[in-house]
Enzyme design. Structure first.
Site, PDB file in Angstrom:
ATOM      1  N   LYS A  45       0.802  -1.222   0.000  1.00  0.00           N
ATOM      2  CA  LYS A  45       0.000   0.000   0.000  1.00  0.00           C
ATOM      3  C   LYS A  45       0.838   1.278   0.000  1.00  0.00           C
ATOM      4  O   LYS A  45       0.311   2.347  -0.262  1.00  0.00           O
ATOM      5  CB  LYS A  45      -0.983   0.003   1.169  1.00  0.00           C
ATOM      6  CG  LYS A  45      -1.973  -1.132   1.182  1.00  0.00           C
ATOM      7  CD  LYS A  45      -2.811  -1.319  -0.071  1.00  0.00           C
ATOM      8  CE  LYS A  45      -3.654  -0.163  -0.479  1.00  0.00           C
ATOM      9  NZ  LYS A  45      -4.813  -0.596  -1.322  1.00  0.00           N
ATOM     10  N   ASP A  46       2.128   1.178   0.287  1.00  0.00           N
ATOM     11  CA  ASP A  46       2.982   2.363   0.173  1.00  0.00           C
ATOM     12  C   ASP A  46       2.885   2.958  -1.231  1.00  0.00           C
ATOM     13  O   ASP A  46       2.893   4.172  -1.411  1.00  0.00           O
ATOM     14  CB  ASP A  46       4.456   1.998   0.430  1.00  0.00           C
ATOM     15  CG  ASP A  46       4.733   1.675   1.888  1.00  0.00           C
ATOM     16  OD1 ASP A  46       3.800   1.789   2.711  1.00  0.00           O
ATOM     17  OD2 ASP A  46       5.883   1.312   2.204  1.00  0.00           O
TER      18      ASP A  46
END
Ligand code: PMP
Length: 458
Positions: A45-46
């Protein structure tokens, strides 16, 4: 030599592939795992978080002094907090109360404010996580709701980065891409890029929890966090995220919780990769896919996050036993086989109907569950809202406290204690204590039997 970066944000993406040689032993098609837990914030998700923050700045939605608000199971919150704090914003993360506790601790450590919302409420309920964060974003001046579920910058991140990386790392040899579907950003972005660059040759497979609606389940709860589409029985209008484009997914592998969780544990022991439960589901799906393929095929499976956030869940033997995901030779299996099928009463049943159902229940007591039209896989323990006993209902009818046509939900007794099928009769008796009429036995997180004092005595 390893890279030197001027900002942690430059260290997002560019994750390695690892061959799953041991889990894939005896399978002709090689399986490579994309290690997204090696991103700076620890998850895939970064990529989406950074992409959404930069797009919001570009579009003028986020200005200096602004606040980022998001509903997140943790990983998007971590990415948004890192990206947001690095670029000077306040960050508020709304987290489901069923999410792992470690995830909220990490969010706070990175400098986010965390608010929690109950899991088991319909989307129309003001307490629902989405409604809570929407309200905060409206009320706080300069606030921006990242809305990963509908934000095009989420799948975009994977069109620009994850997809090209997988293509280049495999020298264009990838034939199958396997990933779980939460918001759908990963599978939609990576999958659409790989299809386009390969002229449609890459097959995209979704790894979905058995009861999730993406792959055709009834939407009842499961235990693998962060993937799948849940459907609350009282939700009227259900929306799928716009980050998810179903036409990108060629097929789903529908993975039962037990298979996903045991695969995550195997991944740690046999491959030296400590990953989370959604990675277990993805690898379980990749193994199923690869078994049907030949040596000229190449499977890439995406591992979204690390197992460190789940040490008290999937990687804990106690947790696995308590929820009925591990069997044991001195467990409750023989007792539940003798006990017969579980009698349940739905919360919207009438008192009269409940009394009739209780005629067949051991000890005259039954769990009360949220109403669902069909229960193909058993009753999820998280949807048990209480219990009723024949005695209590009969007494309420006798003293005029209830009429036969009243809903039984108004006369709820306490929820019953639960034990996993792999726990011993002695452990079950300890849970029963003095006050409870019976214990619910869980197999794969679902209640399958009620054992009363007499049945546990032997
Ligand atoms: N696994 C984990 C651990 C996640 O945090 C997420 C994102 N919520 C996913 C899988 C699903 O990824 P996506 O939202 O891109 O579909």
């Amino acid at each position: 030599m390893a890279a030197v970066h001027e900002s942690v944000l430059d260290a997002i993406g560019g994750t390695p592939l690892f061959r799953l040689a041991r889990l894939g032993a005896g399978i002709a098609a090689p399986i490579y795992a994309k290690a997204e837990f090696l991103n700076i914030g620890g998850s895939v998700k970064d990529r989406a978080a950074l992409s959404m923050v930069l797009a919001a700045e570009r579009d003028g939605l986020l200005r200096p002094g602004g606040t980022i608000v998001e509903a997140t199971s943790g990983n998007t919150g971590i990415g948004l907090t890192i990206a947001g704090r690095q670029r000077g914003y306040r960050v508020i993360a709304g987290v489901s109360d069923r999410s792992a506790a470690e995830k909220s601790d990490i969010l706070r450590a990175y400098g986010a404010e965390v608010v929690t919302a109950p899991t088991n409420v319909p989307q129309e309920d003001p307490r629902h996580l989405f409604n809570l964060v929407r309200r905060l974003a409206e009320e706080i001046p300069g606030a921006w709701l990242a809305n990963q579920y509908d934000n095009p910058a989420n799948p975009d991140a994977h069109i620009r980065t994850t997809g090209p990386e997988v293509w280049e790392q495999t020298g264009g040899r990838v034939t199958h891409f396997v990933a779980g579907v939460g918001t759908g950003g990963t599978i939609t972005g990576t999958g659409s890029y790989l299809k386009e660059v390969s002229g449609g040759a890459v097959t995209v497979v979704g790894a979905d929890p058995l009861s999730s609606q993406y792959g055709g389940g009834d939407g009842s709860p499961w235990y693998v966090e962060s993937i799948g589409h849940f459907h609350h029985p009282e939700t009227v209008e259900d929306r799928w995220p716009q980050a998810y484009r179903s036409e990108v997914v060629d097929a789903f592998e529908r993975i039962p919780d037990r298979e996903a969780l045991l695969t995550a544990r195997q991944l740690a022991r046999e491959e030296g990769i400590l990953a989370g439960p959604s990675s277990g589901a993805a690898v379980a799906a990749a193994l199923r896919v690869a078994r049907r393929l030949g040596p000229d095929d190449l499977v890439v499976v995406l591992l979204p996050d690390s197992g460190r956030s789940y040490l008290s869940k999937v990687h804990s033997d106690d947790w696995m036993r308590q929820w009925g995901f591990l069997e044991s030779s001195d467990g409750l299996r023989p007792l539940i086989d003798d006990a017969g099928p579980l009698v349940t009463v739905t919360a919207d049943a009438t008192v009269g109907a409940a009394l009739e159902a209780l005629g067949a229940a051991p000890g005259g007591v039954a769990p009360v569950v949220l109403a669902r039209t069909a229960w193909p896989y058993g009753v999820s323990a998280t949807e048990v809202v209480g219990s009723v006993s024949r005695e209590a209902l009969a007494a309420a009818l006798a003293d005029g406290g209830a009429k036969p046509d009243d809903p039984v939900g108004a006369l709820l007794g306490p929820t019953l204690p639960t034990v996993g099928v792999g726990q011993s009769p002695a452990e079950a008796r300890a849970e029963l204590g003095e006050g409870h009429p019976g214990v619910l036995v869980l197999v794969d997180g679902r209640a399958v039997a009620l054992l009363d004092r007499a049945q546990l005595a032997g």
